[in-house]
Design a protein around this motif. Sequence first.
Motif, PDB file in Angstrom:
ATOM      1  N   HIS A  60      70.517  -7.833  34.065  1.00  8.28           N
ATOM      2  CA  HIS A  60      69.775  -7.571  32.832  1.00  8.28           C
ATOM      3  C   HIS A  60      68.520  -8.433  32.878  1.00  8.28           C
ATOM      4  CE1 HIS A  60      72.986  -5.198  30.903  1.00  8.28           C
ATOM      5  NE2 HIS A  60      73.755  -5.949  31.658  1.00  8.28           N
ATOM      6  N   GLY A  61      67.465  -7.859  33.446  1.00  3.71           N
ATOM      7  CA  GLY A  61      66.231  -8.592  33.669  1.00  3.71           C
ATOM      8  C   GLY A  61      66.108  -9.003  35.125  1.00  3.71           C
ATOM      9  N   PRO A  62      65.089  -9.818  35.469  1.00  2.00           N
ATOM     10  CA  PRO A  62      64.899 -10.273  36.853  1.00  2.00           C
ATOM     11  C   PRO A  62      66.169 -10.924  37.388  1.00  2.00           C
ATOM     12  CG  PRO A  62      63.006 -10.858  35.508  1.00  2.00           C
ATOM     13  CD  PRO A  62      64.054 -10.329  34.564  1.00  2.00           C
ATOM     14  N   PHE A  63      66.352 -10.816  38.701  1.00  2.10           N
ATOM     15  CA  PHE A  63      67.604 -11.291  39.304  1.00  2.10           C
ATOM     16  C   PHE A  63      67.376 -12.497  40.193  1.00  2.10           C
ATOM     17  CE2 PHE A  63      70.753 -11.129  42.811  1.00  2.10           C
ATOM     18  CZ  PHE A  63      71.888 -11.354  42.053  1.00  2.10           C
ATOM     19  N   HIS A  64      68.169 -13.518  39.993  1.00  2.00           N
ATOM     20  CA  HIS A  64      68.264 -14.657  40.907  1.00  2.00           C
ATOM     21  C   HIS A  64      69.743 -14.960  41.049  1.00  2.00           C
ATOM     22  CE1 HIS A  64      67.576 -19.222  41.746  1.00  2.00           C
ATOM     23  NE2 HIS A  64      67.964 -18.555  42.820  1.00  2.00           N
ATOM     24  N   GLY A  65      70.294 -14.642  42.188  1.00  2.00           N
ATOM     25  CA  GLY A  65      71.724 -14.809  42.364  1.00  2.00           C
ATOM     26  C   GLY A  65      72.104 -15.043  43.807  1.00  2.00           C
ATOM     27  N   TRP A  66      73.392 -14.958  44.084  1.00  2.60           N
ATOM     28  CA  TRP A  66      73.913 -15.256  45.410  1.00  2.60           C
ATOM     29  C   TRP A  66      75.149 -14.395  45.686  1.00  2.60           C
ATOM     30  CZ3 TRP A  66      78.898 -16.779  44.707  1.00  2.60           C
ATOM     31  CH2 TRP A  66      79.215 -17.368  43.481  1.00  2.60           C
ATOM     32  N   SER A  67      75.423 -14.212  46.950  1.00  2.00           N
ATOM     33  CA  SER A  67      76.629 -13.499  47.387  1.00  2.00           C
ATOM     34  C   SER A  67      77.241 -14.229  48.567  1.00  2.00           C
ATOM     35  CB  SER A  67      76.302 -12.058  47.812  1.00  2.00           C
ATOM     36  OG  SER A  67      76.051 -11.235  46.698  1.00  2.00           O
ATOM     37  N   VAL A  68      78.554 -14.212  48.626  1.00  2.00           N
ATOM     38  CA  VAL A  68      79.313 -14.752  49.750  1.00  2.00           C
ATOM     39  C   VAL A  68      80.205 -13.633  50.276  1.00  2.00           C
ATOM     40  CG1 VAL A  68      81.121 -16.377  50.449  1.00  2.00           C
ATOM     41  CG2 VAL A  68      79.337 -17.100  48.850  1.00  2.00           C
ATOM     42  N   VAL A  80      74.283 -15.677  51.056  1.00  2.00           N
ATOM     43  CA  VAL A  80      72.862 -15.339  50.937  1.00  2.00           C
ATOM     44  C   VAL A  80      72.440 -15.489  49.485  1.00  2.00           C
ATOM     45  CG1 VAL A  80      73.310 -12.873  50.601  1.00  2.00           C
ATOM     46  CG2 VAL A  80      71.097 -13.613  51.485  1.00  2.00           C
ATOM     47  N   GLU A  81      71.246 -16.029  49.279  1.00  2.00           N
ATOM     48  CA  GLU A  81      70.635 -16.154  47.955  1.00  2.00           C
ATOM     49  C   GLU A  81      69.527 -15.120  47.852  1.00  2.00           C
ATOM     50  OE1 GLU A  81      68.485 -19.615  45.172  1.00  2.00           O
ATOM     51  OE2 GLU A  81      69.002 -20.006  47.273  1.00  2.00           O
ATOM     52  N   GLU A  82      69.388 -14.524  46.677  1.00  2.00           N
ATOM     53  CA  GLU A  82      68.396 -13.456  46.515  1.00  2.00           C
ATOM     54  C   GLU A  82      67.647 -13.622  45.209  1.00  2.00           C
ATOM     55  OE1 GLU A  82      68.139  -8.545  46.609  1.00  2.00           O
ATOM     56  OE2 GLU A  82      70.052  -9.560  46.913  1.00  2.00           O
ATOM     57  N   ARG A  83      66.351 -13.393  45.251  1.00  2.00           N
ATOM     58  CA  ARG A  83      65.501 -13.404  44.052  1.00  2.00           C
ATOM     59  C   ARG A  83      64.726 -12.097  43.978  1.00  2.00           C
ATOM     60  NH1 ARG A  83      64.108 -18.754  42.083  1.00  2.00           N
ATOM     61  NH2 ARG A  83      65.027 -20.392  43.387  1.00  2.00           N
ATOM     62  N   MET A  98      62.848  -6.016  52.120  1.00  2.00           N
ATOM     63  CA  MET A  98      63.979  -6.922  52.232  1.00  2.00           C
ATOM     64  C   MET A  98      63.766  -7.855  53.419  1.00  2.00           C
ATOM     65  SD  MET A  98      68.047  -6.003  52.645  1.00  2.00           S
ATOM     66  CE  MET A  98      68.053  -5.126  51.088  1.00  2.00           C
ATOM     67  N   SER A  99      64.124  -9.135  53.267  1.00  2.00           N
ATOM     68  CA  SER A  99      63.910 -10.097  54.327  1.00  2.00           C
ATOM     69  C   SER A  99      64.881  -9.869  55.471  1.00  2.00           C
ATOM     70  CB  SER A  99      64.096 -11.516  53.786  1.00  2.00           C
ATOM     71  OG  SER A  99      65.460 -11.752  53.487  1.00  2.00           O
ATOM     72  N   THR A 100      64.527 -10.431  56.651  1.00  4.28           N
ATOM     73  CA  THR A 100      65.427 -10.337  57.798  1.00  4.28           C
ATOM     74  C   THR A 100      66.754 -10.986  57.482  1.00  4.28           C
ATOM     75  OG1 THR A 100      63.554 -10.383  59.303  1.00  4.28           O
ATOM     76  CG2 THR A 100      65.694 -10.939  60.226  1.00  4.28           C
ATOM     77  N   ARG A 101      66.724 -12.106  56.755  1.00  4.14           N
ATOM     78  CA  ARG A 101      67.965 -12.792  56.419  1.00  4.14           C
ATOM     79  C   ARG A 101      68.876 -11.895  55.580  1.00  4.14           C
ATOM     80  NH1 ARG A 101      70.402 -17.615  56.197  1.00  4.14           N
ATOM     81  NH2 ARG A 101      71.943 -17.840  54.543  1.00  4.14           N
TER      82      ARG A 101
END
Length: 266
Positions: free
Chosen positions: A81-89, A23-26, A1-4
Amino acid sequence: MSTRLDDAYQWANSADGPVLVAVEERQDHELAAGSHRHARGQLFGSMRGLLSVGVEEGVWLVPSSHAVWLPPHEAHAGRSHGPFHGWSVYVAEPACADLPRRPCTIRASGLLREAVLRACNWPIDASTAPLAPLAASRGHLAEVVLDEIRTSPPEPLGLPLPSDPRLQRIAKALIDDPADERDLEQWAHWGAVSARTLSRRFVSETGFNFSAWRQRARMMRSLEMLAAGAAVSAVALDLGYSTASAFIQVFRRTFGQTPAAYRVRL
């Protein structure tokens, strides 16, 4: 996991820090998170694909056209459902006072998505001073995100998933391939469950009979495909409808508007 990501998740459970952390996550693989909760409120969504979100009311399927709001301290679980590319606030608890008190979904408007992605570029550092104020320009953008949560009409969470592992396996297979035309008897045989049990438990665990649930799963997938720019005729064929007009009729009956009108709203 990244520092960010480490820093963002640390703020998620802190009463200190800025009012809003994004934060955005892939991930190249499926994202899965067991039941947990945050001290802050959380708004999250995917850039593409579907999310299964477990809250107190049950397990729900949410398309990329929507975002999920969770008040502070709300227990939840999720998976992609499958690879994830998303974001959280993550929103500081005092700022959640006039935000929805119950979990809900809101439509992920273009304004909300762009504001969140801009906030994802803000530097965050869990070692900074507590309650560090946002710069004026960032404070204005944070208020845009909060206002979108505050004013967007809550919508019913996408689609309930059954809790019975056998039925859930069938449901997930239908999510993966909504055009699969096997009937109830064939699915029951595939899932090692009697057709009667499958029929009865789908109603008791989701509120939909099997055919209605499958139809709604197709509709949820169609929202994602339309948001990605797919032509109505291509969506209809990919989801197993014989004609575009048949798909349009079901879409209008489900959402109260045509796919073309929905796309204009997007």
